[in-house]
Write a protein that holds these residues in place. Structure first.
Motif, PDB file in Angstrom:
ATOM      1  N   TYR A 199     -64.595-174.686 104.159  1.00  0.00           N
ATOM      2  CA  TYR A 199     -64.661-174.501 102.711  1.00  0.00           C
ATOM      3  C   TYR A 199     -66.151-174.428 102.201  1.00  0.00           C
ATOM      4  O   TYR A 199     -66.515-173.948 101.203  1.00  0.00           O
ATOM      5  CB  TYR A 199     -64.027-175.599 102.122  1.00  0.00           C
ATOM      6  CG  TYR A 199     -62.102-175.442 102.182  1.00  0.00           C
ATOM      7  CD1 TYR A 199     -61.870-174.683 102.419  1.00  0.00           C
ATOM      8  CD2 TYR A 199     -61.571-176.664 101.802  1.00  0.00           C
ATOM      9  CE1 TYR A 199     -60.321-174.235 102.622  1.00  0.00           C
ATOM     10  CE2 TYR A 199     -60.151-176.501 102.288  1.00  0.00           C
ATOM     11  CZ  TYR A 199     -59.690-175.554 102.253  1.00  0.00           C
ATOM     12  OH  TYR A 199     -58.280-175.464 102.431  1.00  0.00           O
ATOM     13  N   ALA A 238     -68.408-171.933 100.143  1.00  0.00           N
ATOM     14  CA  ALA A 238     -69.115-172.447  98.905  1.00  0.00           C
ATOM     15  C   ALA A 238     -70.300-171.990  98.785  1.00  0.00           C
ATOM     16  O   ALA A 238     -70.935-171.766  97.903  1.00  0.00           O
ATOM     17  CB  ALA A 238     -68.637-173.847  98.545  1.00  0.00           C
ATOM     18  N   TRP A 276     -67.775-175.770  91.949  1.00  0.00           N
ATOM     19  CA  TRP A 276     -67.052-176.061  93.139  1.00  0.00           C
ATOM     20  C   TRP A 276     -67.339-177.811  93.159  1.00  0.00           C
ATOM     21  O   TRP A 276     -66.297-178.624  93.532  1.00  0.00           O
ATOM     22  CB  TRP A 276     -67.617-175.519  94.218  1.00  0.00           C
ATOM     23  CG  TRP A 276     -67.098-176.012  95.784  1.00  0.00           C
ATOM     24  CD1 TRP A 276     -68.071-176.417  96.601  1.00  0.00           C
ATOM     25  CD2 TRP A 276     -65.716-176.004  96.079  1.00  0.00           C
ATOM     26  NE1 TRP A 276     -67.019-176.776  97.629  1.00  0.00           N
ATOM     27  CE2 TRP A 276     -65.975-176.651  97.518  1.00  0.00           C
ATOM     28  CE3 TRP A 276     -64.421-175.992  95.694  1.00  0.00           C
ATOM     29  CZ2 TRP A 276     -64.761-176.534  97.992  1.00  0.00           C
ATOM     30  CZ3 TRP A 276     -63.362-175.865  96.037  1.00  0.00           C
ATOM     31  CH2 TRP A 276     -63.377-176.489  97.703  1.00  0.00           C
ATOM     32  N   LEU A 315     -61.237-172.631  95.442  1.00  0.00           N
ATOM     33  CA  LEU A 315     -62.280-171.935  96.126  1.00  0.00           C
ATOM     34  C   LEU A 315     -62.007-170.489  95.979  1.00  0.00           C
ATOM     35  O   LEU A 315     -63.016-169.721  95.824  1.00  0.00           O
ATOM     36  CB  LEU A 315     -62.615-172.486  97.466  1.00  0.00           C
ATOM     37  CG  LEU A 315     -63.554-171.826  98.058  1.00  0.00           C
ATOM     38  CD1 LEU A 315     -65.111-172.133  97.168  1.00  0.00           C
ATOM     39  CD2 LEU A 315     -64.070-172.800  99.396  1.00  0.00           C
ATOM     40  N   GLU A 317     -64.318-167.482  94.607  1.00  0.00           N
ATOM     41  CA  GLU A 317     -64.796-166.557  94.965  1.00  0.00           C
ATOM     42  C   GLU A 317     -64.410-165.325  94.372  1.00  0.00           C
ATOM     43  O   GLU A 317     -65.382-164.204  94.120  1.00  0.00           O
ATOM     44  CB  GLU A 317     -64.089-166.311  96.585  1.00  0.00           C
ATOM     45  CG  GLU A 317     -64.816-167.494  97.433  1.00  0.00           C
ATOM     46  CD  GLU A 317     -64.106-167.639  98.596  1.00  0.00           C
ATOM     47  OE1 GLU A 317     -65.063-168.199  99.666  1.00  0.00           O
ATOM     48  OE2 GLU A 317     -63.102-167.650  98.914  1.00  0.00           O
TER      49      GLU A 317
END
Length: 118
Positions: free
Chosen positions: A19, A23, A34, A60, A64
């Motif tokens: 993750y 990020a 985030w 997330l 994106e």
């Protein structure tokens, strides 16, 4: 996922690192969003945080997608990131771990007082 990974949390560590790598590829405003999402969702986690992993993955993914479409993070999340996270966690009145512990403690005290008084 094998038993050892479940016990030691190795699977969570690998997911978390993935993750964070995802990020890092986001624009600056999305990375800031985030960080806010992680901070606002943490009270809704259980002891291990395992229950938050699908929610974090979805959040997330949303960041994106919006970055790929050229939208700003605030356009999608709004100004109330805490409210957005509460909705993700199960509604505006969603109970965090503190609320669950408080209710458990109050119940235990009430039971003890009931035994002493009766």
């Amino acid at each position: 996922m094998n038993f050892w990974d479940t016990v030691t949390g190795g699977d969570l560590t690998r997911e978390w690192k993935a993750y964070e790598a995802r990020a890092e590829a986001l624009p600056a405003d999305h990375r800031a969003a985030w960080a806010e999402i992680k901070a606002h969702l943490s009270p809704y986690g259980d002891f291990t945080g395992r229950n938050l992993m699908p929610i974090l993955d979805g959040a997330l993914g949303l960041l994106e997608e919006t970055a790929a479409e050229g939208q700003g993070a605030r356009e999608v999340l709004g100004e109330d990131v805490g409210g957005f996270c509460a909705a993700l966690a199960g509604g505006e009145g969603a109970r965090g771990h503190r609320d669950r512990w408080r209710a458990q403690l109050n119940g235990n005290v009430a039971r003890k007082l009931g035994r002493l008084g009766g």
